[in-house]
Design an enzyme around this catalytic site. Structure first.
Site, short mmCIF file in Angstrom:
data_model
loop_
_atom_site.label_atom_id
_atom_site.label_comp_id
_atom_site.label_asym_id
_atom_site.label_seq_id
_atom_site.Cartn_x
_atom_site.Cartn_y
_atom_site.Cartn_z
N ARG A 124 0.82 -1.21 0.00
CA ARG A 124 0.00 0.00 0.00
C ARG A 124 0.86 1.27 0.00
O ARG A 124 0.60 2.22 -0.75
CB ARG A 124 -0.91 -0.02 1.23
CG ARG A 124 -1.83 1.16 1.40
CD ARG A 124 -2.60 1.06 2.70
NE ARG A 124 -3.37 -0.16 2.78
CZ ARG A 124 -4.66 -0.26 2.41
NH1 ARG A 124 -5.30 0.80 1.97
NH2 ARG A 124 -5.29 -1.41 2.50
N ARG A 202 -3.35 -8.94 10.49
CA ARG A 202 -2.62 -8.73 9.25
C ARG A 202 -1.16 -8.39 9.52
O ARG A 202 -0.83 -7.81 10.57
CB ARG A 202 -3.28 -7.65 8.40
CG ARG A 202 -3.47 -6.32 9.07
CD ARG A 202 -4.52 -5.46 8.34
NE ARG A 202 -4.26 -5.36 6.91
CZ ARG A 202 -5.15 -4.90 6.03
NH1 ARG A 202 -6.34 -4.51 6.44
NH2 ARG A 202 -4.85 -4.82 4.75
N ASP A 321 -14.24 5.10 0.90
CA ASP A 321 -14.70 4.61 2.21
C ASP A 321 -15.62 5.59 2.91
O ASP A 321 -16.42 5.20 3.76
CB ASP A 321 -13.51 4.32 3.12
CG ASP A 321 -12.84 2.99 2.79
OD1 ASP A 321 -13.40 2.22 1.99
OD2 ASP A 321 -11.75 2.72 3.34
N ALA A 334 -10.60 -0.49 -2.85
CA ALA A 334 -9.76 0.56 -3.42
C ALA A 334 -10.13 0.85 -4.87
O ALA A 334 -10.14 2.00 -5.31
CB ALA A 334 -8.29 0.16 -3.32
#
Length: 445
Positions: A124, A202, A321, A334
């Site tokens: 990212r 994660r 979002d 995304a």
């Protein structure tokens, strides 16, 4: 109302770059994430005057893996970013999916390119830095360290109060995430996110530093370049992949979690809690998870679909979002955020400065049902894996990659759809968008 034809006659249309500030439309974008930057870039390409406000004082390389489908990959290629993105992305040719005991359920081919365009899956922070640099290279003004405390609109303009300064534009875009302050102006009240009932542990780390390549249980992830594996069990799925030729690893494990997310939904994760989830599973799962030097405990936020994404005066639009958070199993959060920004830039160009509210209302009409269909696909993907039987095989557990989703071209579609959407609004009046019926969501290509 400016039509696609008249736009093309003036030398501006699909795939073309308009002269700087040629549209006469000014756009203020709050948030310099992927949604905000993409909207800014396409707005600049469409001849709008653009200002981006971002709360962070400096750009930080944060996060782990992020995925952009070929529906947005075709946009990035159009912008000339393929050669920048491709070297830092994961390159896998299949997803090997196992049950909790390690039996292979399916080896699904992951074609790339697909439907005529590439998908991009990478860190990212790396991809965001490249997009940020590209936006700046176009001359887009991005102000960091901005505290946007208030949104407002009148019949002729909209704006914000940022760091005590009143800033106005023809249109304002709220691209500031799930906690967007712009939502209050759109909804007329404060709404709060709620737990989806699930959370993710994660991690992202260097394989060599953590000994992934030395452990007999984990070295299979590094031996043959980039690799993508998954394990599914009752109400759990675990995905792990390597990138950079097997040098970096990303892992995400989704599980049931009803924790309160009133104040925050991201915490340092505890390895012992994570490993309990895979107790009794294929031993490779615990071995892979335990390699992570640290974990993020990420609570998945849910919101009911908003009744509208635009303010009463239609000079403020929520994108990404801020409007529609996605589950990770959609692999589209995304991408849909980028599609939002592309579409908005196009319709504002076609409508022109005198018709900004019409453009914003048409944008919502064009986008609303498509986004909801993509959201529902994420929910059905999760349920497919979390409810699968241990002996499930083949397509019954394969990730759907439908053409209606991944073969879409948001810029082209906006040029094609705007005139009809605007005409309907002018003739029958603006109406709140409606949700698509669930059967409209197809998981078949």
């Amino acid at each position: 109302m400016t039509s696609q034809a008249s736009a093309s006659q003036s030398g501006v249309g699909f795939g073309q770059i308009a002269p700087p500030n040629s549209s006469g439309v000014s756009i203020l974008i709050v948030g310099a994430g992927f949604a905000g930057l993409s909207c800014a870039i396409e707005s600049k390409r469409k001849g709008h005057k653009v200002l981006v406000l971002e709360k962070f004082e400096e750009l930080k390389v944060l996060g782990d893996i992020i995925s952009f489908g070929s529906n947005v990959g075709r946009i990035f290629e159009r912008w000339g970013l393929h050669d920048k993105f491709w070297p830092v992305c994961t390159h896998v040719d299949k997803l090997t999916l196992h049950n909790s005991q390690g039996d292979i359920l399916v080896e699904q081919k992951m074609e790339n390119p697909l439907y005529g365009a590439y998908s991009y899956n990478g860190h990212r922070g790396d991809l965001h830095s490249m997009l940020f640099d590209y936006a700046q290279s176009l001359g887009i003004e991005i102000r960091l360290g901005q505290d946007v405390s208030e949104y407002w609109e009148t019949d002729s303009e909209a704006g914000v109060i940022s760091n005590g300064e009143r800033i106005s534009a023809d249109a304002v875009v709220g691209a500031d995430g799930v906690r967007s302050r712009a939502r209050k102006l759109v909804l007329g009240y404060e709404d709060k996110p709620k737990s989806s009932g699930y959370a993710i542990y994660r991690a992202w780390f260097d394989c060599e530093e953590q000994g992934v390549d030395k452990d007999p249980l984990t070295k299979f992830m590094c031996e043959n370049g980039d690799t993508f594996h998954g394990w599914i069990g009752p109400d759990v799925h675990f995905l792990v992949n390597t990138s950079g030729g097997g040098r970096k690893m990303s892992s995400v494990i989704t599980h049931k979690d009803e924790a309160d997310i009133e104040e925050s939904w991201s915490f340092p994760g505890k390895m012992e809690d994570c490993l309990k989830i895979v107790a009794g599973w294929d031993p490779r799962c615990a071995a892979l998870l335990s390699k992570a030097p640290s974990l993020v405990d990420w609570k998945l936020v849910y919101r009911d679909p908003l009744p509208t994404w635009i303010s009463k005066g239609a000079r403020l639009a929520l994108i990404g979002d801020a409007a529609h958070p996605f589950l990770p199993t959609s692999i589209q959060g995304a991408s849909q955020a980028v599609e939002d920004g592309i579409t908005l830039a196009v319709v504002l160009q076609l409508a022109g400065k005198q018709n900004v509210p019409l453009a914003v209302r048409a944008w919502e009409k064009i986008r609303y049902q498509r986004v909801r269909m993509a959201q529902v696909l994420g929910e059905t993907n999760r349920d497919m894996w979390h409810k699968a039987k241990p002996d499930a095989k083949g397509e019954s557990v394969s990730l759907p990659r439908p053409e209606w989703l991944l073969g879409h071209d948001a810029e082209k579609h906006a040029y094609e759809a705007y005139e009809g959407a605007a005409k309907d609004i002018l003739e029958t009046g603006y109406k709140l968008p409606t949700l698509p019926p669930v059967p409209a969501v197809s998981v078949a290509a």
